[in-house]
Scaffold this motif. Sequence first.
Motif, PDB file in Angstrom:
ATOM      1  N   LYS A   1     -79.306  -3.716  62.335  1.00 24.09           N
ATOM      2  CA  LYS A   1     -78.650  -2.590  62.998  1.00 24.09           C
ATOM      3  C   LYS A   1     -79.058  -1.289  62.334  1.00 24.09           C
ATOM      4  N   ARG A   2     -79.039  -0.227  63.148  1.00 28.49           N
ATOM      5  CA  ARG A   2     -79.254   1.131  62.628  1.00 28.49           C
ATOM      6  C   ARG A   2     -77.915   1.843  62.690  1.00 28.49           C
ATOM      7  N   LEU A   3     -77.594   2.523  61.613  1.00 27.63           N
ATOM      8  CA  LEU A   3     -76.270   3.109  61.475  1.00 27.63           C
ATOM      9  C   LEU A   3     -76.395   4.522  60.924  1.00 27.63           C
ATOM     10  N   ALA A   4     -75.802   5.488  61.617  1.00 24.13           N
ATOM     11  CA  ALA A   4     -75.776   6.863  61.111  1.00 24.13           C
ATOM     12  C   ALA A   4     -74.814   6.925  59.925  1.00 24.13           C
ATOM     13  N   VAL A   5     -75.258   7.597  58.856  1.00 21.00           N
ATOM     14  CA  VAL A   5     -74.436   7.736  57.656  1.00 21.00           C
ATOM     15  C   VAL A   5     -74.471   9.173  57.176  1.00 21.00           C
ATOM     16  N   ARG A   6     -73.546   9.485  56.301  1.00 14.89           N
ATOM     17  CA  ARG A   6     -73.514  10.788  55.639  1.00 14.89           C
ATOM     18  C   ARG A   6     -73.493  10.505  54.144  1.00 14.89           C
ATOM     19  N   GLY A   7     -74.479  11.045  53.435  1.00 12.99           N
ATOM     20  CA  GLY A   7     -74.579  10.834  51.995  1.00 12.99           C
ATOM     21  C   GLY A   7     -73.729  11.832  51.234  1.00 12.99           C
ATOM     22  N   ARG A   8     -73.080  11.328  50.204  1.00  8.27           N
ATOM     23  CA  ARG A   8     -72.248  12.187  49.354  1.00  8.27           C
ATOM     24  C   ARG A   8     -72.540  11.855  47.900  1.00  8.27           C
ATOM     25  N   LEU A   9     -72.912  12.874  47.126  1.00  5.55           N
ATOM     26  CA  LEU A   9     -73.178  12.710  45.701  1.00  5.55           C
ATOM     27  C   LEU A   9     -71.858  12.512  44.975  1.00  5.55           C
ATOM     28  N   LEU A  10     -71.804  11.476  44.156  1.00  4.29           N
ATOM     29  CA  LEU A  10     -70.584  11.194  43.402  1.00  4.29           C
ATOM     30  C   LEU A  10     -70.657  11.845  42.030  1.00  4.29           C
ATOM     31  N   THR A  11     -69.511  12.276  41.545  1.00  4.95           N
ATOM     32  CA  THR A  11     -69.426  12.908  40.228  1.00  4.95           C
ATOM     33  C   THR A  11     -68.214  12.351  39.480  1.00  4.95           C
ATOM     34  N   GLY A  12     -68.176  12.630  38.187  1.00  7.61           N
ATOM     35  CA  GLY A  12     -67.014  12.312  37.362  1.00  7.61           C
ATOM     36  C   GLY A  12     -66.643  10.837  37.361  1.00  7.61           C
ATOM     37  N   GLY A  13     -65.341  10.606  37.406  1.00  4.41           N
ATOM     38  CA  GLY A  13     -64.817   9.240  37.352  1.00  4.41           C
ATOM     39  C   GLY A  13     -65.231   8.389  38.537  1.00  4.41           C
ATOM     40  N   GLU A  14     -65.324   9.017  39.709  1.00 11.33           N
ATOM     41  CA  GLU A  14     -65.751   8.273  40.894  1.00 11.33           C
ATOM     42  C   GLU A  14     -67.193   7.789  40.729  1.00 11.33           C
ATOM     43  N   ARG A  15     -68.044   8.656  40.169  1.00 11.13           N
ATOM     44  CA  ARG A  15     -69.429   8.274  39.911  1.00 11.13           C
ATOM     45  C   ARG A  15     -69.471   7.102  38.937  1.00 11.13           C
ATOM     46  N   GLN A  16     -68.711   7.199  37.860  1.00 11.18           N
ATOM     47  CA  GLN A  16     -68.724   6.140  36.843  1.00 11.18           C
ATOM     48  C   GLN A  16     -68.229   4.815  37.411  1.00 11.18           C
ATOM     49  N   GLU A  17     -67.193   4.860  38.226  1.00 14.60           N
ATOM     50  CA  GLU A  17     -66.660   3.636  38.839  1.00 14.60           C
ATOM     51  C   GLU A  17     -67.718   2.960  39.712  1.00 14.60           C
ATOM     52  N   MET A  18     -68.414   3.751  40.515  1.00 11.13           N
ATOM     53  CA  MET A  18     -69.431   3.183  41.394  1.00 11.13           C
ATOM     54  C   MET A  18     -70.671   2.767  40.605  1.00 11.13           C
ATOM     55  N   TRP A  19     -71.007   3.524  39.565  1.00 12.22           N
ATOM     56  CA  TRP A  19     -72.122   3.121  38.702  1.00 12.22           C
ATOM     57  C   TRP A  19     -71.837   1.728  38.139  1.00 12.22           C
ATOM     58  N   ASP A  20     -70.629   1.534  37.626  1.00 15.83           N
ATOM     59  CA  ASP A  20     -70.265   0.244  37.035  1.00 15.83           C
ATOM     60  C   ASP A  20     -70.372  -0.880  38.065  1.00 15.83           C
ATOM     61  N   ALA A  21     -69.942  -0.604  39.299  1.00 18.42           N
ATOM     62  CA  ALA A  21     -70.011  -1.626  40.352  1.00 18.42           C
ATOM     63  C   ALA A  21     -71.458  -2.002  40.652  1.00 18.42           C
ATOM     64  N   VAL A  22     -72.330  -1.003  40.765  1.00 19.64           N
ATOM     65  CA  VAL A  22     -73.727  -1.280  41.093  1.00 19.64           C
ATOM     66  C   VAL A  22     -74.455  -1.884  39.896  1.00 19.64           C
ATOM     67  N   ALA A  23     -74.179  -1.389  38.698  1.00 18.93           N
ATOM     68  CA  ALA A  23     -74.839  -1.924  37.498  1.00 18.93           C
ATOM     69  C   ALA A  23     -74.404  -3.368  37.228  1.00 18.93           C
ATOM     70  N   SER A  24     -73.218  -3.747  37.646  1.00 20.07           N
ATOM     71  CA  SER A  24     -72.833  -5.154  37.473  1.00 20.07           C
ATOM     72  C   SER A  24     -73.616  -6.037  38.439  1.00 20.07           C
ATOM     73  N   TYR A  25     -74.004  -5.474  39.577  1.00 18.29           N
ATOM     74  CA  TYR A  25     -74.839  -6.205  40.530  1.00 18.29           C
ATOM     75  C   TYR A  25     -76.300  -6.221  40.082  1.00 18.29           C
ATOM     76  N   TRP A  26     -76.805  -5.072  39.599  1.00 12.07           N
ATOM     77  CA  TRP A  26     -78.203  -4.941  39.181  1.00 12.07           C
ATOM     78  C   TRP A  26     -78.207  -4.309  37.783  1.00 12.07           C
ATOM     79  N   PRO A  27     -78.072  -5.122  36.726  1.00 13.40           N
ATOM     80  CA  PRO A  27     -77.967  -4.608  35.359  1.00 13.40           C
ATOM     81  C   PRO A  27     -79.145  -3.739  34.920  1.00 13.40           C
TER      82      PRO A  27
END
Length: 158
Positions: free
Chosen positions: A108-134
């Motif tokens: 499927k093709r899906l329209a998205v809007r990108g948003r740069l994460l900062t601060g605690g939100e960035r760190q939370e998502m970094w941790d989630a992705v780094a646990s998937y791809w260390p």
Amino acid sequence: MPTLRRIVANFGKTKVFAAIGRRLAPADRWMLRVTGGKLGVGSAVGLRTLLLTTIGRTSGQKREVPLLYVERDGGYIVIGSNWGGERHPAWSSNLLANPGAVVALRGKRLAVRGRLLTGGERQEMWDAVASYWPAYNTYADRADHREIRVFVLDPVQP
């Protein structure tokens, strides 16, 4: 973590992988385009990949890049690691200039809007992705002169 993905993840931390990855990106992009985001080089070895289409910030042309992602809260988290290189990847600068983009994923093709994460939100998502791809932690060590960009790609409702 499944065995094949574990092997690939460990190899992913090496500079050899970064060099190979850069050379495989065009093949990955082609496979994802042809299959509508169903299969790419990364997904063939058990990694979650999507094809992101942005608009070039200087050219105005469509630009496609295959990316690893993690689904979170209805969006897709992607990391602008550039394999730990000294510069941010072009797609991340494109998203900053024009956050509207398209994702090809699972046929499927899906329209998205990108948003740069900062601060605690960035760190939370970094941790989630780094646990998937260390390997992202290794890339961050290599790119210690810059903070690697973390984006959420939120689906746009028609």
